[in-house]
Structures are given as structure tokens and as C-alpha cells.
Design a protein around this motif. Structure first.
Motif, PDB file in Angstrom:
ATOM      1  N   LEU A   1       0.828  -1.204   0.000  1.00  0.00           N
ATOM      2  CA  LEU A   1       0.000   0.000   0.000  1.00  0.00           C
ATOM      3  C   LEU A   1       0.859   1.249   0.000  1.00  0.00           C
ATOM      4  O   LEU A   1       0.572   2.217  -0.720  1.00  0.00           O
ATOM      5  N   LEU A   2       1.911   1.269   0.805  1.00  0.00           N
ATOM      6  CA  LEU A   2       2.801   2.425   0.830  1.00  0.00           C
ATOM      7  C   LEU A   2       3.523   2.604  -0.510  1.00  0.00           C
ATOM      8  O   LEU A   2       3.724   3.733  -0.954  1.00  0.00           O
TER       9      LEU A   2
ATOM     10  N   SER B   1       2.397   1.871  -3.408  1.00  0.00           N
ATOM     11  CA  SER B   1       1.484   2.290  -4.465  1.00  0.00           C
ATOM     12  C   SER B   1       1.020   3.740  -4.315  1.00  0.00           C
ATOM     13  O   SER B   1       0.407   4.285  -5.222  1.00  0.00           O
ATOM     14  N   LEU B   2       1.307   4.365  -3.183  1.00  0.00           N
ATOM     15  CA  LEU B   2       0.911   5.750  -2.978  1.00  0.00           C
ATOM     16  C   LEU B   2       1.857   6.693  -3.705  1.00  0.00           C
ATOM     17  O   LEU B   2       3.074   6.530  -3.642  1.00  0.00           O
TER      18      LEU B   2
ATOM     19  N   LEU C   1       3.990   9.644  -3.796  1.00  0.00           N
ATOM     20  CA  LEU C   1       4.575  10.554  -2.787  1.00  0.00           C
ATOM     21  C   LEU C   1       5.435  11.599  -3.447  1.00  0.00           C
ATOM     22  O   LEU C   1       6.133  11.508  -4.328  1.00  0.00           O
TER      23      LEU C   1
END
Length: 185
Positions: free
Chosen positions: A179-180, A182-183, A185
């Protein structure tokens, strides 16, 4: 009155109590999240505050009911496999002896309701209840087992639950990292 089926409903009630405790805690988190995002006031335009709280709590309770019921199925399987591997009981007498251990989980479920505002308290009560049941299980079966078989049951239980916990933690970290990753940033 001595009936082996007298406490047959206690596992269900204990699961419901623990599910309610976890649901009440997570409901508070979800409501505060909805308030921060501004979704809560929009929901109150359509429904009353009681309806929103009730739907969230019941939905979470169903989710936690499924999770805890799954853990109960795994626990029964681990208990019966440990007795299969390490006891000479072929009639199921040892299972009858430990059946009243559901009272431990029932009391733990009641205590978890007292601590529903603290996730640390609920999880601590859940784990202390599980350890208490393991001690009860070992104590009740120890009269019919040799020391080697008793050590085997304890080792089997510890290894089984440790393996499950580690696998779940690794899976959770994998999902979290995914999940991190795929974010944007």
C-alpha cells in the motif's frame, strides 16, 4: 445439575463479547476519521447519529465475529491435533475434560467489555484469556499424559501459534508495504 452440554453456548457468547469490544473501539476510530474528513456531517444529514453508530458497530462486530470464529476453528484444530499426536486417548475423553474451559473465554469476554476504550487492554485481556485457557488445557490433560507427551503438547501449541502469528505479521507487513509503495509521494 451435571450435563456436559450445559456450557455449549459459552464459546458463541464469548466470541460475541470480544467482537463487541473490538467493534466499539474501532467504531470510535472510524467516527473520528469520518469527522476529520468531513463525511460524518454528511452522513448525519441522511441518518440519525444513533443509526450511523449502530450500523458501523454492527458491521464491525460481524467482521470481528468472523475473525475470532476463524481463530476458534484453528484453536480447536490445534488442540485436537496435539491430542492426536501426544495422547493415547482414542475415545475423546480428554476433550470432554477440557470442555468447561469455555468459561475462561466467557469471563475474558466480559472483562474485555470493561476495557473497550483501550485497544491495548482488549488485546491484553484476549491474550491473557488464551494463555489462561492453554494453562487450563494442559492442567486438565496432564493427569492422563506422561511428562514427554505433556511437553510435546505444550511445544506443539507454542510452535503452531507462533508460526501463525509470524505468518500473519509477515502478510500484514507485505500488504502495508504494498500500500505504501502504491501511494504517489
Amino acid at each position: 445439575m451435571k450435563n456436559t452440554y450445559l456450557t455449549g453456548y459459552l464459546p458463541l457468547v464469548a466470541i460475541l463479547l470480544f467482537s463487541l469490544s473490538f467493534a466499539l473501539f474501532v467504531q470510535g476510530l472510524i467516527i473520528s476519521l469520518f469527522k476529520q474528513v468531513g463525511l460524518y456531517t454528511e452522513m448525519l444529514e441522511l441518518f440519525t447519529e444513533t443509526e450511523v453508530n449502530l450500523v458501523i458497530t454492527l458491521s464491525l462486530m460481524v467482521l470481528f465475529f468472523f475473525l475470532i470464529s476463524g481463530l476458534k476453528v484453528i484453536a480447536n484444530t490445534v488442540n485436537e491435533l496435539s491430542l492426536l499426536f501426544f495422547s493415547k486417548d482414542t475415545e475423546g475423553e480428554l476433550l470432554k475434560v477440557v470442555r468447561n474451559g469455555s468459561i475462561i473465554f466467557f469471563v475474558g469476554g466480559l472483562l474485555s467489555l470493561i476495557s473497550f476504550s483501550s485497544i491495548v487492554g482488549i488485546i491484553a485481556i484476549f491474550f491473557l484469556t488464551a494463555v489462561g485457557y492453554l494453562v487450563f488445557f494442559v492442567y486438565k490433560t496432564s493427569a492422563s499424559l506422561s511428562i514427554a507427551n505433556l511437553v510435546g503438547i505444550i511445544t506443539f501449541q507454542v510452535v503452531s501459534w507462533s508460526t501463525l502469528g509470524i505468518l500473519l505479521a509477515l502478510f500484514g507487513m507485505k500488504v502495508y508495504n504494498g500500500l505504501l509503495g502504491s501511494l504517489p509521494l
